[in-house]
Design a protein around this motif. Sequence first.
Motif, PDB file in Angstrom:
ATOM      1  N   ASN A  76       0.809  -1.220   0.000  1.00 14.01           N
ATOM      2  CA  ASN A  76       0.000   0.000   0.000  1.00 14.01           C
ATOM      3  C   ASN A  76       0.839   1.265   0.000  1.00 14.01           C
ATOM      4  OD1 ASN A  76      -2.642  -1.119  -0.060  1.00 14.01           O
ATOM      5  ND2 ASN A  76      -2.440  -1.684   2.102  1.00 14.01           N
ATOM      6  N   ASN A  77       2.156   1.116   0.096  1.00 12.17           N
ATOM      7  CA  ASN A  77       3.064   2.267   0.008  1.00 12.17           C
ATOM      8  C   ASN A  77       4.057   2.107  -1.149  1.00 12.17           C
ATOM      9  OD1 ASN A  77       2.807   4.250   2.540  1.00 12.17           O
ATOM     10  ND2 ASN A  77       2.324   2.158   3.221  1.00 12.17           N
ATOM     11  N   ASP A  78       3.656   1.294  -2.147  1.00 14.27           N
ATOM     12  CA  ASP A  78       4.420   1.111  -3.390  1.00 14.27           C
ATOM     13  C   ASP A  78       5.773   0.434  -3.175  1.00 14.27           C
ATOM     14  OD1 ASP A  78       2.370   2.367  -4.864  1.00 14.27           O
ATOM     15  OD2 ASP A  78       3.191   4.342  -4.394  1.00 14.27           O
ATOM     16  N   TYR A  79       5.845  -0.415  -2.157  1.00 17.52           N
ATOM     17  CA  TYR A  79       7.041  -1.247  -1.957  1.00 17.52           C
ATOM     18  C   TYR A  79       6.557  -2.693  -1.895  1.00 17.52           C
ATOM     19  CZ  TYR A  79       9.771   2.949  -1.032  1.00 17.52           C
ATOM     20  OH  TYR A  79      10.413   4.142  -1.169  1.00 17.52           O
ATOM     21  N   ARG A  80       7.487  -3.621  -1.736  1.00 12.78           N
ATOM     22  CA  ARG A  80       7.071  -5.029  -1.776  1.00 12.78           C
ATOM     23  C   ARG A  80       8.036  -5.902  -0.985  1.00 12.78           C
ATOM     24  NH1 ARG A  80      10.535  -7.575  -5.251  1.00 12.78           N
ATOM     25  NH2 ARG A  80      11.838  -6.177  -6.505  1.00 12.78           N
ATOM     26  N   ALA A 103       5.094  -5.219  18.114  1.00  9.45           N
ATOM     27  CA  ALA A 103       5.967  -4.039  18.056  1.00  9.45           C
ATOM     28  C   ALA A 103       7.186  -4.236  17.165  1.00  9.45           C
ATOM     29  CB  ALA A 103       6.422  -3.653  19.465  1.00  9.45           C
ATOM     30  N   TYR A 104       7.440  -5.489  16.739  1.00 10.49           N
ATOM     31  CA  TYR A 104       8.599  -5.757  15.876  1.00 10.49           C
ATOM     32  C   TYR A 104       8.277  -5.606  14.394  1.00 10.49           C
ATOM     33  CZ  TYR A 104      10.489  -7.810  20.147  1.00 10.49           C
ATOM     34  OH  TYR A 104      10.920  -8.020  21.431  1.00 10.49           O
ATOM     35  N   ASP A 105       7.048  -5.229  14.057  1.00 14.66           N
ATOM     36  CA  ASP A 105       6.658  -5.101  12.643  1.00 14.66           C
ATOM     37  C   ASP A 105       7.612  -4.186  11.886  1.00 14.66           C
ATOM     38  OD1 ASP A 105       4.526  -6.680  13.305  1.00 14.66           O
ATOM     39  OD2 ASP A 105       2.987  -5.165  12.956  1.00 14.66           O
ATOM     40  N   LEU A 106       7.836  -3.000  12.414  1.00  9.14           N
ATOM     41  CA  LEU A 106       8.666  -2.020  11.715  1.00  9.14           C
ATOM     42  C   LEU A 106      10.123  -2.467  11.657  1.00  9.14           C
ATOM     43  CD1 LEU A 106       8.646   0.735  10.322  1.00  9.14           C
ATOM     44  CD2 LEU A 106       9.105   1.801  12.555  1.00  9.14           C
ATOM     45  N   THR A 107      10.595  -3.107  12.731  1.00  8.63           N
ATOM     46  CA  THR A 107      11.971  -3.608  12.756  1.00  8.63           C
ATOM     47  C   THR A 107      12.199  -4.609  11.629  1.00  8.63           C
ATOM     48  OG1 THR A 107      11.640  -3.578  15.166  1.00  8.63           O
ATOM     49  CG2 THR A 107      13.744  -4.411  14.365  1.00  8.63           C
ATOM     50  N   ILE A 108      11.279  -5.552  11.493  1.00 12.69           N
ATOM     51  CA  ILE A 108      11.401  -6.592  10.455  1.00 12.69           C
ATOM     52  C   ILE A 108      11.221  -5.999   9.066  1.00 12.69           C
ATOM     53  CG2 ILE A 108      10.376  -8.722   9.578  1.00 12.69           C
ATOM     54  CD1 ILE A 108       9.601  -9.386  12.496  1.00 12.69           C
ATOM     55  N   ALA A 109      10.242  -5.100   8.917  1.00 12.22           N
ATOM     56  CA  ALA A 109       9.962  -4.508   7.607  1.00 12.22           C
ATOM     57  C   ALA A 109      11.173  -3.745   7.079  1.00 12.22           C
ATOM     58  CB  ALA A 109       8.756  -3.579   7.706  1.00 12.22           C
ATOM     59  N   MET A 110      11.818  -2.947   7.941  1.00 14.57           N
ATOM     60  CA  MET A 110      12.981  -2.183   7.478  1.00 14.57           C
ATOM     61  C   MET A 110      14.157  -3.104   7.180  1.00 14.57           C
ATOM     62  SD  MET A 110      11.679   0.676   7.172  1.00 14.57           S
ATOM     63  CE  MET A 110      13.185   1.335   6.454  1.00 14.57           C
ATOM     64  N   GLY A 111      14.249  -4.221   7.902  1.00 14.39           N
ATOM     65  CA  GLY A 111      15.290  -5.202   7.608  1.00 14.39           C
ATOM     66  C   GLY A 111      15.101  -5.821   6.239  1.00 14.39           C
ATOM     67  N   ILE A 112      13.848  -6.135   5.899  1.00  9.75           N
ATOM     68  CA  ILE A 112      13.557  -6.725   4.584  1.00  9.75           C
ATOM     69  C   ILE A 112      13.870  -5.734   3.465  1.00  9.75           C
ATOM     70  CG2 ILE A 112      11.675  -7.545   3.101  1.00  9.75           C
ATOM     71  CD1 ILE A 112      10.394  -8.771   5.623  1.00  9.75           C
ATOM     72  N   LEU A 113      13.458  -4.464   3.658  1.00  4.00           N
ATOM     73  CA  LEU A 113      13.719  -3.452   2.629  1.00  4.00           C
ATOM     74  C   LEU A 113      15.209  -3.215   2.444  1.00  4.00           C
ATOM     75  CD1 LEU A 113      10.947  -0.827   3.502  1.00  4.00           C
ATOM     76  CD2 LEU A 113      10.987  -2.372   1.543  1.00  4.00           C
ATOM     77  N   ALA A 114      15.955  -3.186   3.557  1.00  8.38           N
ATOM     78  CA  ALA A 114      17.400  -2.945   3.471  1.00  8.38           C
ATOM     79  C   ALA A 114      18.115  -4.131   2.826  1.00  8.38           C
ATOM     80  CB  ALA A 114      17.961  -2.659   4.856  1.00  8.38           C
ATOM     81  N   ALA A 115      17.712  -5.351   3.200  1.00  8.66           N
ATOM     82  CA  ALA A 115      18.378  -6.550   2.680  1.00  8.66           C
ATOM     83  C   ALA A 115      18.066  -6.786   1.210  1.00  8.66           C
ATOM     84  CB  ALA A 115      17.977  -7.767   3.505  1.00  8.66           C
ATOM     85  N   LEU A 161      -2.393  -2.067   8.179  1.00 11.61           N
ATOM     86  CA  LEU A 161      -2.307  -2.552   6.796  1.00 11.61           C
ATOM     87  C   LEU A 161      -2.023  -1.434   5.800  1.00 11.61           C
ATOM     88  CD1 LEU A 161      -5.145  -5.248   6.695  1.00 11.61           C
ATOM     89  CD2 LEU A 161      -2.728  -5.489   7.309  1.00 11.61           C
ATOM     90  N   ASP A 162      -2.329  -0.203   6.156  1.00 12.89           N
ATOM     91  CA  ASP A 162      -2.038   0.903   5.234  1.00 12.89           C
ATOM     92  C   ASP A 162      -0.694   1.564   5.525  1.00 12.89           C
ATOM     93  OD1 ASP A 162      -2.574   2.170   7.584  1.00 12.89           O
ATOM     94  OD2 ASP A 162      -4.149   3.488   6.802  1.00 12.89           O
ATOM     95  N   GLY A 163       0.073   0.992   6.469  1.00 12.29           N
ATOM     96  CA  GLY A 163       1.398   1.515   6.758  1.00 12.29           C
ATOM     97  C   GLY A 163       1.462   2.493   7.912  1.00 12.29           C
ATOM     98  N   GLU A 164       0.308   2.821   8.507  1.00 14.61           N
ATOM     99  CA  GLU A 164       0.318   3.701   9.671  1.00 14.61           C
ATOM    100  C   GLU A 164       0.977   2.984  10.856  1.00 14.61           C
ATOM    101  OE1 GLU A 164      -0.856   6.972   9.884  1.00 14.61           O
ATOM    102  OE2 GLU A 164      -0.950   6.771   7.697  1.00 14.61           O
ATOM    103  N   LEU A 165       1.625   3.763  11.721  1.00 15.19           N
ATOM    104  CA  LEU A 165       2.286   3.186  12.891  1.00 15.19           C
ATOM    105  C   LEU A 165       1.439   3.372  14.138  1.00 15.19           C
ATOM    106  CD1 LEU A 165       6.017   4.243  12.343  1.00 15.19           C
ATOM    107  CD2 LEU A 165       5.000   1.984  12.057  1.00 15.19           C
ATOM    108  N   ARG A 166       1.290   2.293  14.884  1.00 18.23           N
ATOM    109  CA  ARG A 166       0.528   2.328  16.129  1.00 18.23           C
ATOM    110  C   ARG A 166       1.475   2.300  17.311  1.00 18.23           C
ATOM    111  NH1 ARG A 166      -3.660  -2.120  13.767  1.00 18.23           N
ATOM    112  NH2 ARG A 166      -5.095  -0.662  12.721  1.00 18.23           N
ATOM    113  N   PRO A 167       1.087   2.902  18.444  1.00 14.81           N
ATOM    114  CA  PRO A 167       2.003   3.010  19.590  1.00 14.81           C
ATOM    115  C   PRO A 167       2.330   1.660  20.210  1.00 14.81           C
ATOM    116  CG  PRO A 167      -0.203   3.764  20.174  1.00 14.81           C
ATOM    117  CD  PRO A 167      -0.201   3.559  18.690  1.00 14.81           C
ATOM    118  N   ILE A 168       3.455   1.628  20.892  1.00 10.76           N
ATOM    119  CA  ILE A 168       3.927   0.423  21.568  1.00 10.76           C
ATOM    120  C   ILE A 168       4.044   0.709  23.054  1.00 10.76           C
ATOM    121  CG2 ILE A 168       5.188  -0.321  19.523  1.00 10.76           C
ATOM    122  CD1 ILE A 168       7.755   0.667  20.935  1.00 10.76           C
TER     123      ILE A 168
END
Length: 513
Positions: free
Chosen positions: A53-57, A78-90, A111-118
Amino acid sequence: MLVKTYGSAVYGVDAITITVEVNVSQGIKFFLVGLPDNAVKESHQRIAAALKNNDYRIPGKEITINMAPADIRKEGSAYDLTIAMGILAASGQVSRPDLADHYVIMGELSLDGELRPIKGALPIAMKAKKEGFKGVILPAQNAPEAGIVEDFEVYGANNIKEVIDFFNNVPSMEPITIDVKTLFSESSNLNGLDFADVKGQENVKRALEIAAAGGHNAIMIGPPGSGKTMLSKRIPTILPPLTLEEALETTKIHSVAGMLNPSEGLVTKRPFRGPHHTVSDVALVGGGSNPKPGEISLAHNGILFLDELPEFKRQVLEVLRQPLEDRIVTISRAKITVDYPASFMLITSMNPSPSGEFYDPSNPNGDPEHAVRRYLSKISGPLMDRIDLHIEVQPVPYEKLSDKREGESSAQIRERVIEARKLQEERFKNVEGVHSNAQLSPKLVKKHCKIDAAGEALMKNAMEKLGLSARSYGRIFKVARTIADLQASADIQAKHIAEAINYRSLDRDGWLG
């Protein structure tokens, strides 16, 4: 390509850095290992939708993700963003994958990429700074509490696109700056409550001032409508303001419990917790399958108020004994043990009898003596042993209620309490873990609570004539030391002992008359 990103797991009130290793190679499978729970395993679907939904895959290759250390269970989303950035970087979808080495990244993705608090943003930031990271990247709602950590970069992101832009050297976020001194100056402990609102009850106000000055636990005994709850809610207004160290401790607890107000960031007022008498022992002391702080830890550096004490379940009250003594709660599970701070003032109230009235043997319609004794016996001796002041609260007569004159304000009482606490801080500056008279051990009581011959004679007479129990002995000395401090007296005098003895009414053999 192998890339490492960094997250954090919170156990107790402290954080443990988690290394997320992401390897992208030839193949079409997805592996997630390192003892993740179901919420972490489900991150694959959330990440896939958020990136799309943010033009990445997520690349159509074999992706192996290892969360280390592997012996620590990873829980929550809370690890969603950690894993997602790892996938994009790798997978080469960002231009600065090296930034992952310098920041701890945490956040739940929608699902639309918004970040929720932890939960636990403050301990996460404190741990990251301690381990040499340059900063943290968190959901925007968590940035104010993490921003309390000085000389440390804290970025608050509203969505994953802002984080991706940051990794592409596109200006998208500015580090947040929190002026802690301003937060303290703007805070007030009064909350609109004031002892000036209380008509009469000068003797009770005096007792509560002593309790606040020495950090003593207290119980108020009086009939319904005599003002016990009203008085209790005003005790925080006469306590000394939180120090920065105390504020950080308190904020960490509320942060890991998910009860921190996002607009405040830092707890600057002493907590006041008043759980209902139906509270369970787990809710009061903390724990659960995924341990979290209970009411007594949420009251750390503040007040735990238990209204109508005999109405609480016996087993619930008994779990208070160890925290009152050690000022810490230890939750043990098969694979982990966590500690929660629990240094609080216990303020309780109760009726003097089942009917609510003081026992009167001359009243044929009153409660019989055996019923009153049975009612009072609901509170065990070991628990009562940890309560320093017993305060009798009488109904307020009409003359006092109709008096138009305003009583002494909380601010005036608070000034005296602060001065007494300063004396105690100076006295115990070289004693670890002791900040007030209520925390004195028997050894320290002997050292700092010496009395003269007149005081000794008064104590002996009280023990013999009033039928005071042996457990009252040390409590009387502690309270007398506080009374002396309120009068800036270096020595404990006989009058201080006499007043302290007056606050042991429930220990007297003849209390029922």
